[in-house]
Design an enzyme around this catalytic site. Structure first.
Site: not given
Length: 304
Positions: A66, A156-158, A162
């Site tokens: 990420s 990507a866990k950005a 969210y």
């Protein structure tokens, strides 16, 4: 409101009191969401008096990815965050299931294109499995579209990604549902709000592919392994929304969601309208594994 005042937080290499874990309001992380994170579960085994962190290394390797996708000017290595997480859990002396959130962010006072300086923090709080995991949820096909890889890559866990789930989740709640399901730009099923999803059709487990604008979920990978070990065929492919009408079961999965049955979509029952047998068997196997009941030495478990 929960009281976390007695907890320690890992912040930029130090362990500080919860109330002292602060970053500046003018940082790119605050102004633009320039941060990436992970969600990790820890499960307390009362018989062994040990905390088991589930797939800790895999989560931290994804955190590295990420950071690269977000073009951070420095990459905080997985090993640093693994060591700090274990230390944080020990220092807080949890005796219950926990949810851990390691975050790497752009600090300082830069603008939206800033790539450094880089800061880190890790929080860990007690969190039990919610009742919906037992009872199931009613879901809505959202009018909000899942972000595309050409817009804001879901791989990507950005943090900023969210907001997509926030919009869909708020709308679902307003419309009387428990959860939302996204379609992608091609009109195919993508994922739930911060959850991946599976359907069971004619005994086959079907899940949107890694190119369906999903987060490449570690829990999803766990479920695929478990299904195949049980002899259940798994198809990773494009999935149409109309396939819900032929599904005998459906469920969400994720670190926060664990394995949550979907019992209704858009007002129509899935199967019998109750959690299905395959879903319940997966839940049992998943929790037995994560709590270290069946194999405490499994490579996916880190004992603390």
């Amino acid at each position: 409101m929960s009281d976390y005042s007695n907890l320690l937080v890992y912040l930029d290499g130090e362990f500080v009191a919860w109330s002292d874990a602060k970053i500046h309001v003018f940082s790119p992380a605050v102004k633009y969401g320039a941060a990436v994170f992970e969600g990790i579960r820890g499960y307390w085994n009362t018989d062994r008096e040990k905390m088991y962190l589930f797939r800790l290394e895999e989560h931290m390797r994804r955190l590295e990815l990420s950071q690269r996708i977000m073009r951070f000017g420095e990459i905080v290595p997985a090993e640093t965050m693994i060591e700090a997480t274990i230390d944080l859990v020990r220092r807080n002396a949890f005796r219950a299931a926990v949810h851990i959130r390691p975050t790497v962010y752009v600090s300082g006072i830069g603008e939206s294109n800033a790539q450094k300086p880089i800061g880190t923090f890790i929080t860990a709080i007690a969190r039990d499995t919610p009742k919906k995991v037992e009872l199931g949820v009613r879901a809505q096909i959202s009018s909000w579209q899942r972000i595309s890889d050409n817009v804001m890559p879901a791989r990507a866990k950005a943090n900023g990604n969210y907001n997509n789930s926030r919009y869909a989740g708020l709308q679902a709640a307003k419309d009387g549902y428990d959860a939302a399901i996204f379609l992608n730009s091609r009109g195919k099923l993508s994922e739930g709000q911060a959850m991946c999803l599976f359907l069971i059709r004619k005994g086959v487990a079907v899940t949107p592919s890694g190119t369906s604008d999903i987060l490449e979920s570690i829990t999803r990978d766990t479920v695929i392994h478990m299904l195949r070990e049980k002899g259940v065929e798994v198809q990773e492919r494009d999935v149409d929304r109309s396939e819900f009408f032929d599904a005998s079961e459906a469920f969400f999965c994720g670190t926060g969601a664990e394995i949550t049955p979907i019992i209704n979509v858009d007002g129509d029952a899935i199967g019998s309208g109750a959690p299905g047998e395959i879903t319940k068997a997966l839940q049992t196997g998943y929790f037995d594994l994560a709590y270290g009941r069946t194999n405490p030495d499994h490579e996916w478990l880190t004992a603390v």
